[in-house]
Write a protein that holds these residues in place. Structure first.
Motif, PDB file in Angstrom:
ATOM      1  N   UNK A 153       0.800  -1.025   0.100  1.00  0.00           N
ATOM      2  CA  UNK A 153       0.063  -0.027   0.054  1.00  0.00           C
ATOM      3  C   UNK A 153       0.949   1.018   0.087  1.00  0.00           C
ATOM      4  N   UNK A 154       0.588   2.166  -0.706  1.00  0.00           N
ATOM      5  CA  UNK A 154       1.223   3.479  -0.602  1.00  0.00           C
ATOM      6  C   UNK A 154       1.247   3.941   0.673  1.00  0.00           C
ATOM      7  N   UNK A 155       2.538   4.496   1.147  1.00  0.00           N
ATOM      8  CA  UNK A 155       2.611   5.024   2.644  1.00  0.00           C
ATOM      9  C   UNK A 155       1.815   6.621   2.711  1.00  0.00           C
ATOM     10  N   UNK A 156       1.537   7.328   1.581  1.00  0.00           N
ATOM     11  CA  UNK A 156       1.026   8.437   2.240  1.00  0.00           C
ATOM     12  C   UNK A 156      -0.013   8.881   0.743  1.00  0.00           C
ATOM     13  N   UNK A 157      -0.929   8.022   0.478  1.00  0.00           N
ATOM     14  CA  UNK A 157      -1.902   8.450  -0.610  1.00  0.00           C
ATOM     15  C   UNK A 157      -2.334   9.893  -0.888  1.00  0.00           C
ATOM     16  N   UNK A 283      -9.465   3.260   7.361  1.00  0.00           N
ATOM     17  CA  UNK A 283      -8.967   4.448   7.288  1.00  0.00           C
ATOM     18  C   UNK A 283      -7.721   4.614   8.236  1.00  0.00           C
ATOM     19  N   UNK A 284      -7.664   3.755   9.154  1.00  0.00           N
ATOM     20  CA  UNK A 284      -6.373   4.012   9.948  1.00  0.00           C
ATOM     21  C   UNK A 284      -5.394   3.089   9.042  1.00  0.00           C
ATOM     22  N   UNK A 285      -5.552   1.988   8.437  1.00  0.00           N
ATOM     23  CA  UNK A 285      -4.587   1.371   7.618  1.00  0.00           C
ATOM     24  C   UNK A 285      -4.100   2.319   6.631  1.00  0.00           C
ATOM     25  N   UNK A 286      -5.053   3.108   5.887  1.00  0.00           N
ATOM     26  CA  UNK A 286      -4.939   3.854   4.644  1.00  0.00           C
ATOM     27  C   UNK A 286      -3.711   5.048   4.861  1.00  0.00           C
TER      28      UNK A 286
END
Length: 509
Positions: A153-157, A283-286
């Protein structure tokens, strides 16, 4: 005829069909009896609900579904027309226990009875779980759930796409959590999350986000969240549909599955790149926590500063330690200063002793300073000069004897012929130099039409290599001078004229 079993007198029948006495019923055709049977069955069993296991499921090119329902002892054929199959909420397969609703009818073409199915549902939660496990094994065998397929997953989408219902509490929880942790740009694709057509909408949303161009008007998400609240297995069944599973597997954007609560599990959780127990956890994972990220960056900056200053501090400590072991400057100069004072004192005493010794020697032997001792070197020199004068003439000897003789009186004894001969030789050499000098004068050729090339500081330019190094040249003619900039001049060699006439002088530059 003997042995022939047929007898015209018997009532069992004859060779030709004839009506019996008192029989007024005409024989029925196959079509007629089939129609009677069809009407009878349809009237008696106008609407039935059957429970059985699907077998021989086959979907025709026309869209109709043919199958058989069976139990331990009996089998009945079934058909489901295309309009009814489009309302199915699951994919019929062999071995699934279902409850089929419809009407019984017959198929005269094969003398069989069958059920025309209007609605088909899975028979109970156990059958639904069995279908779920069967679908899971089939998709797992294709490698859709393999760990190596899952992406990071991207670190900061920058943009987050959410596939969920726009009216539920799920989207509000996700937006609220994102605003608390790390405010982000969120795109919502509204879909139904349960019921007929929900699976198709979810699959279309996932594929729609992936089809957005990179530089389009609508920004393309860096991360997708497929979310739904909790519910029963029937409520969550849309996220077990194969169309949704394949859409998530084919997505070019990383996907987080947040369907149901922690105890709920769907096939979307297996195929997604990351599973979240709840939509809020998705949302916390994203995104990370902005405050924690800023604190981490500050800590890294402090560590970087410490790492940069650590060599300086170590160097300062080492320098101070080594400087402490060095002797003081005044201690280094003490011995040389003392030695200098000692030598100065010794020199002073030595000079005084030497002068006293010389004075003592001079006073003890005054005979060495007698007048005749001083005149003796003078007389010896005069004798040597007289001997030399004997060879040069009597006049020169008289001048030496008198001491104060003049050169004009002594000239008679110096043989003037010899002096005049030497003067004549010198005059001849001087005349030859005088004749050659005009030829070597660089100003003489200027009167014949030549020009002299000089640098700014007056040095003569003798070659092209020297000329190109100068930015400004002076051309000296016999009557005047002019300055020429080398940047505006071109260099060419004078062409040799083919005629016998003397060649014209070309451009010097």
């Amino acid at each position: 005829m003997p042995g022939f079993p047929f007898d015209d007198n018997r009532s069992s029948g004859g060779l030709v069909a004839k009506g019996s006495h008192g029989d007024n019923a005409a024989p029925l055709s196959i079509t007629e009896i089939s129609g009677l049977l069809k009407r009878t069955v349809e009237d008696r069993f106008g609407h039935v609900k059957l429970r059985g296991e699907l077998s021989g499921v086959k979907r025709a090119a026309s869209g109709h579904l043919y199958c058989a329902l069976k139990d331990e002892k009996a089998v009945i054929d079934g058909v489901m027309w295309r309009g009814s199959t489009q309302r199915l909420s699951f994919l019929p397969e062999d071995g699934i226990e279902v409850v089929a609703s419809g009407k019984l009818t017959t198929y005269p073409g094969r003398s069989k009875y069958q059920i025309v199915i209007d609605q088909m549902e899975i028979a109970g939660e156990g059958a639904l779980l069995a279908l779920l496990e069967k679908t899971r094994k089939r998709l797992e065998a294709e490698g859709l759930f393999a760990a190596e397929r899952k992406r990071r997953l991207p670190f900061i989408p920058q943009v987050i796409g959410v596939v969920t219902s726009p009216t539920g509490a799920v989207i509000r929880d996700i937006l609220h959590r994102l605003a608390d942790r790390f405010p982000s740009h969120v795109l919502v694709w509204p879909v139904m999350v349960q019921g007929q057509g929900a699976a198709e909408q979810v699959a279309e949303a996932v594929r729609g986000f992936g089809a957005l161009p990179e530089d389009g008007k609508i920004p393309r998400p860096d991360l997708l969240i497929v979310a739904r609240g909790g519910g029963s297995i029937e409520d969550l069944w849309s996220f077990n549909e194969e169309i949704v599973i394949r859409a998530i597997a084919e997505s070019s954007i990383p996907v987080i599955s947040a369907v149901g609560h922690e105890t709920d599990t769907t096939l979307a959780d297996f195929v997604a790149d990351q599973r979240a127990p709840t939509p809020t956890a998705a949302a916390e994972i994203a995104v990370p926590v902005l405050r924690d990220l800023a604190a981490t960056i500050g800590e890294f900056a402090l560590r970087q500063k410490k790492c940069a200053l650590r060599p300086v501090d170590l160097g300062r400590e080492r320098l101070e330690a080594r400087a402490g072991r060095l002797p003081k400057p005044e201690s280094l100069l003490q011995q040389p200063v003392q030695r200098l004072d000692d030598l100065g004192e010794r020199l002073r005493r030595g000079l005084a002793d030497r002068a006293a010794q010389a004075r003592s020697q001079l006073q003890s032997d005054p005979a060495r300073l007698a007048v005749h001792m001083l005149e003796r070197p003078v007389q010896e020199g005069r004798l040597r000069l007289e001997a030399l004068g004997g060879r040069l003439g009597t006049g020169f000897r008289q001048a030496v004897q008198h001491g104060n003789g003049r050169l004009d009186r002594a000239g008679a004894g110096l043989r003037p012929a010899l002096i005049r001969a030497r003067i004549e030789r010198s005059r001849g050499r001087l005349d030859s130099f005088a004749r050659v000098l005009p030829q070597l004068d660089p100003e003489k050729p200027l009167e014949r039409g030549f020009a002299r090339v000089l640098s700014v500081d007056g040095q003569t330019i003798t070659s092209q290599a020297q000329a190109v190094r100068e930015t400004l040249l002076r051309l000296k003619f016999h009557d005047a001078e002019m300055e020429v900039a080398t940047g505006s001049a071109s260099v060419r060699k004078p062409a040799r004229a083919p005629s016998a006439s003397p060649p014209e002088q070309g451009d010097l530059f």
